[in-house]
Motif scaffolding. Structure first.
Motif, PDB file in Angstrom:
ATOM      1  N   MET A   1      59.027  40.421  23.537  1.00 49.98           N
ATOM      2  CA  MET A   1      57.587  40.281  23.712  1.00 49.98           C
ATOM      3  C   MET A   1      57.268  40.117  25.184  1.00 49.98           C
ATOM      4  O   MET A   1      57.890  39.299  25.873  1.00 49.98           O
TER       5      MET A   1
ATOM      6  N   GLU B   1      62.446  36.609  24.856  1.00 53.26           N
ATOM      7  CA  GLU B   1      63.441  37.148  23.932  1.00 53.26           C
ATOM      8  C   GLU B   1      64.186  35.984  23.287  1.00 53.26           C
ATOM      9  O   GLU B   1      64.635  35.065  23.974  1.00 53.26           O
TER      10      GLU B   1
ATOM     11  N   SER C   1      57.489  50.857  31.019  1.00 56.54           N
ATOM     12  CA  SER C   1      56.258  51.358  30.397  1.00 56.54           C
ATOM     13  C   SER C   1      56.221  51.031  28.916  1.00 56.54           C
ATOM     14  O   SER C   1      55.159  50.751  28.349  1.00 56.54           O
ATOM     15  N   GLU C   2      57.380  51.023  28.272  1.00 54.52           N
ATOM     16  CA  GLU C   2      57.435  50.680  26.842  1.00 54.52           C
ATOM     17  C   GLU C   2      57.081  49.212  26.622  1.00 54.52           C
ATOM     18  O   GLU C   2      56.326  48.877  25.703  1.00 54.52           O
ATOM     19  N   GLN C   3      57.605  48.326  27.487  1.00 55.89           N
ATOM     20  CA  GLN C   3      57.266  46.909  27.371  1.00 55.89           C
ATOM     21  C   GLN C   3      55.777  46.684  27.591  1.00 55.89           C
ATOM     22  O   GLN C   3      55.125  45.930  26.858  1.00 55.89           O
TER      23      GLN C   3
ATOM     24  N   ALA D   1      53.345  48.819  27.174  1.00 60.05           N
ATOM     25  CA  ALA D   1      52.561  49.396  26.083  1.00 60.05           C
ATOM     26  C   ALA D   1      52.474  48.455  24.892  1.00 60.05           C
ATOM     27  O   ALA D   1      51.477  48.454  24.157  1.00 60.05           O
ATOM     28  N   ASN D   2      53.506  47.646  24.697  1.00 58.86           N
ATOM     29  CA  ASN D   2      53.551  46.727  23.557  1.00 58.86           C
ATOM     30  C   ASN D   2      53.265  45.279  23.940  1.00 58.86           C
ATOM     31  O   ASN D   2      53.541  44.365  23.166  1.00 58.86           O
ATOM     32  N   ALA D   3      52.721  45.086  25.127  1.00 55.09           N
ATOM     33  CA  ALA D   3      52.484  43.720  25.623  1.00 55.09           C
ATOM     34  C   ALA D   3      51.411  43.010  24.813  1.00 55.09           C
ATOM     35  O   ALA D   3      50.482  43.626  24.276  1.00 55.09           O
ATOM     36  N   VAL D   4      51.539  41.678  24.740  1.00 50.23           N
ATOM     37  CA  VAL D   4      50.487  40.827  24.189  1.00 50.23           C
ATOM     38  C   VAL D   4      49.543  40.518  25.347  1.00 50.23           C
ATOM     39  O   VAL D   4      49.957  39.911  26.346  1.00 50.23           O
ATOM     40  N   ASP D   5      48.322  40.953  25.216  1.00 55.64           N
ATOM     41  CA  ASP D   5      47.398  40.923  26.346  1.00 55.64           C
ATOM     42  C   ASP D   5      46.503  39.689  26.321  1.00 55.64           C
ATOM     43  O   ASP D   5      45.574  39.591  25.520  1.00 55.64           O
TER      44      ASP D   5
END
Length: 396
Positions: A1, A25, A40-42, A44-48
């Motif tokens: 995350m 983690e 970029s993958e991290q 894209a899936n970030a908790v904003d």
């Protein structure tokens, strides 16, 4: 995350960071940086949480889970006599309220039926959801001394003090709690006698040290605090009725001072309306004003002042830590220092700074998300949006 924070207060006492990110983690923080530092993958899936402030889960270093902060004095007196099952259910309710206010770690400093130790195990085994619990198991006092009526371990003489310490250690206590004095008498404006003799106190501390247990000392008045410091107190709890010379002794010592301001504020509020014989408004006002002055002086001199609410005391509810922080600010601490007193510094005081208290690589991912900037308006600490513990969302 990956967590994106609009403002990150990391609990170290350092300056806050705007637009910071950290990766979690297996319940721990593994990286901290800017958005560009992650794939970029991290991202894209970030908790904003870029519209919020993120800071470590708060730490309340002084609570009593068995009791809620009711004002009714007659009803309070009956709480000591409640059966274990009712008291346990009440404590479960209190622990749930605690984490909803962003407090992810607490230290329970005494109560009946070993309930604090039961709850510590229940949280650890995920039987219930709540803050991690550190405990003294049973607080130690002399026979008939302060808090003996609330499940305290009464002990007299050096040998009994040693045995009492060993009993708490065997029960899994994280620290030893001892009642060096009684409470403040607001009519006489003193704390009465120092309840433990010097030899009793020295033997208790010696045994605690041998067993690797820090000692939290309930102490009010100059002589009580001086004896606590002379014996090597880890934390001084309350510490009312001091003078500047005693504050200087605290500063020179290795002790952390937990002044628990809220109980005095709440007693003042209560006495303003009811003004009972045991809680006279003028007496409380005088004592509290002096207490606040000494805390302010201590802060200027560099004392290690830590936040603790004494939740369960008259009018003090569990989870009210944001209010204690605001009172520390009123005494002269900066907002950053007051937040540090309930995060990184609090973790140091209770011996778990290698695990929690700050948002740093390797630490447990205990953090809260709040609306607004608490450094600008401390009441924003009570505007909880989300609470995470060990990287898991536990309240929103």
């Amino acid at each position: 995350m990956l967590v994106k924070a609009g403002l990150l207060i990391d609990g170290t006492g350092n300056e806050p960071q705007a637009d910071a990110c950290f990766a979690v983690e297996k319940g721990r923080i593994i990286a901290i940086g800017r958005i560009r530092d992650f794939s970029s993958e991290q991202v894209a899936n970030a908790v904003d949480y870029s519209g919020f402030t993120v800071l470590p889960g708060l730490i309340d270093t002084h609570v009593h889970l068995f009791l809620e902060g009711i004002f009714d004095l007659k009803e309070r007196s009956l709480r000591w006599k409640d059966e274990k099952d009712i008291t346990l259910i009440r404590a479960v309710k209190n622990i749930a309220r605690t984490i909803q206010h962003g407090v992810t770690t607490i230290r329970d400093l005494g109560g009946p039926h070993n309930i604090n130790t039961v709850l510590k195990q229940a949280v650890r085994r995920s039987v219930i959801s709540g803050p991690r619990v550190l405990t003294c198991n049973r607080a130690i006092s002399i026979t008939g001394g302060h808090f003996h009526y609330a499940g305290g371990r009464e002990a007299d003489g050096a040998e009994e003090m040693v045995k009492a310490v060993r009993e708490q250690a065997r029960a899994g206590a994280d620290c030893i709690k001892v009642m060096m004095t009684g409470c403040v008498d607001f009519n006489r404006q003193d704390a009465g006698t120092v309840e433990l003799s010097r030899i009793e106190a020295e033997m208790l501390f010696k045994e605690a040290s041998k067993l690797g247990k820090p000692v939290a000392v309930h102490a009010n008045g100059i002589e009580g605090v001086r004896q606590a410091l002379a014996c090597g107190a880890t934390t001084v709890e309350h510490g009312a009725l001091l003078k500047e010379e005693t504050v200087e002794e605290i500063v020179r010592s290795s002790a952390y001072w937990i002044p628990t301001l809220i109980p005095f504020q709440r007693m003042l509020d209560y006495s303003e309306e009811y003004n009972t014989k045991s809680l006279p408004y003028d007496g409380i006002h005088t004592v509290y004003a002096r207490h606040r002055e000494m805390v302010g002086r201590a802060a200027k001199m560099g004392a290690r002042i830590v936040a603790g609410t004494d939740a369960g005391a008259l009018g003090v509810e569990h989870g009210d830590l944001w209010w204690e922080i605001s009172l520390l600010i009123e005494c002269g601490l900066s907002a950053g220092a007051a937040i540090h007193a309930a995060t990184g510094l609090a973790a140091q005081a209770i011996g778990i700074a290698d695990e929690v208290g700050t948002l740093e690589v390797g630490k447990r991912a205990d953090f809260i998300v709040v609306n607004g900037n608490p450094l600008q308006e401390i009441k924003n600490l009570n505007k909880i949006n989300k609470v995470y513990k060990d990287g898991h969302l536990v309240y929103q």
